[in-house]
Enzyme design. Sequence first.
Site, PDB file in Angstrom:
ATOM      1  N   ASP A   1       1.164  -1.146   0.014  1.00 40.71           N
ATOM      2  CA  ASP A   1       0.585  -0.081   0.106  1.00 40.71           C
ATOM      3  C   ASP A   1       1.212   1.114   0.074  1.00 40.71           C
ATOM      4  O   ASP A   1       1.594   1.087   0.872  1.00 40.71           O
ATOM      5  CB  ASP A   1      -1.043  -0.015   1.046  1.00 40.71           C
ATOM      6  CG  ASP A   1      -2.037   0.841   1.331  1.00 40.71           C
ATOM      7  OD1 ASP A   1      -2.760   1.034   0.617  1.00 40.71           O
ATOM      8  OD2 ASP A   1      -2.092   2.129   1.695  1.00 40.71           O
ATOM      9  N   THR A   2       0.617   2.202  -0.913  1.00 43.65           N
ATOM     10  CA  THR A   2       1.065   3.082  -0.869  1.00 43.65           C
ATOM     11  C   THR A   2       0.610   4.584  -0.878  1.00 43.65           C
ATOM     12  O   THR A   2      -0.956   4.295  -1.273  1.00 43.65           O
ATOM     13  CB  THR A   2       2.184   3.788  -2.447  1.00 43.65           C
ATOM     14  OG1 THR A   2       3.251   2.104  -3.223  1.00 43.65           O
ATOM     15  CG2 THR A   2       3.003   5.183  -2.622  1.00 43.65           C
TER      16      THR A   2
END
Length: 194
Positions: free
Chosen positions: A72-73
């Site tokens: 997840d960014t």
Amino acid sequence: MKQIVLASSSPRRSDLLRQIGIAFEVVPPDVDESQYSFDGDPAGTAERLALAKAKSAAGRVDARGRLVLGADTVVLFEDEVIGKPKDAEDACAMLQRLAGRSHRVLTGFALLDPRTDRAVTAHEWTAVSMRELTDAEIRAYVDTGEPLDKAGSYGAHALGAGLITRVEGCFYNVIGLPLARLLMTLENFDDMAT
């Protein structure tokens, strides 16, 4: 190196894994990301969300003998998480805030062994500086459609590269996976997993 299951439908993450020669199968996760709050602990939240994605994908495929990778960014500006824009106007507003300033990009990732439920989570920070932008430049970029599905409303790997003046840390982290840290974690998974 083992084949992995990539718990992501991001074409950029797929491209990054191909770039470093990792064999993988894509299995998009089914996770309600709105249930995760980044307030107070963005790195821990990104790691927990990455692990939830890995577990979701592991439950949807025969992953025996393979590790499952979730990631997840997020973009943080003045300690506020900036997600994906709701629409073109929201993308313009985000880029107006980021223009001429620096922000941080955080990617949390998780590697899961579905056979043993052992996992390793980690994260990486990268500082990104953006050049000054006119409203016309922002509108022209948003009109390409590129920023509409990206955290922070820009793609560092494509047209958005022209907005960036400086990157401190792992450039690939800004695209969606910190490749060096990921490779080290894959190599040392058995020693690190809990």
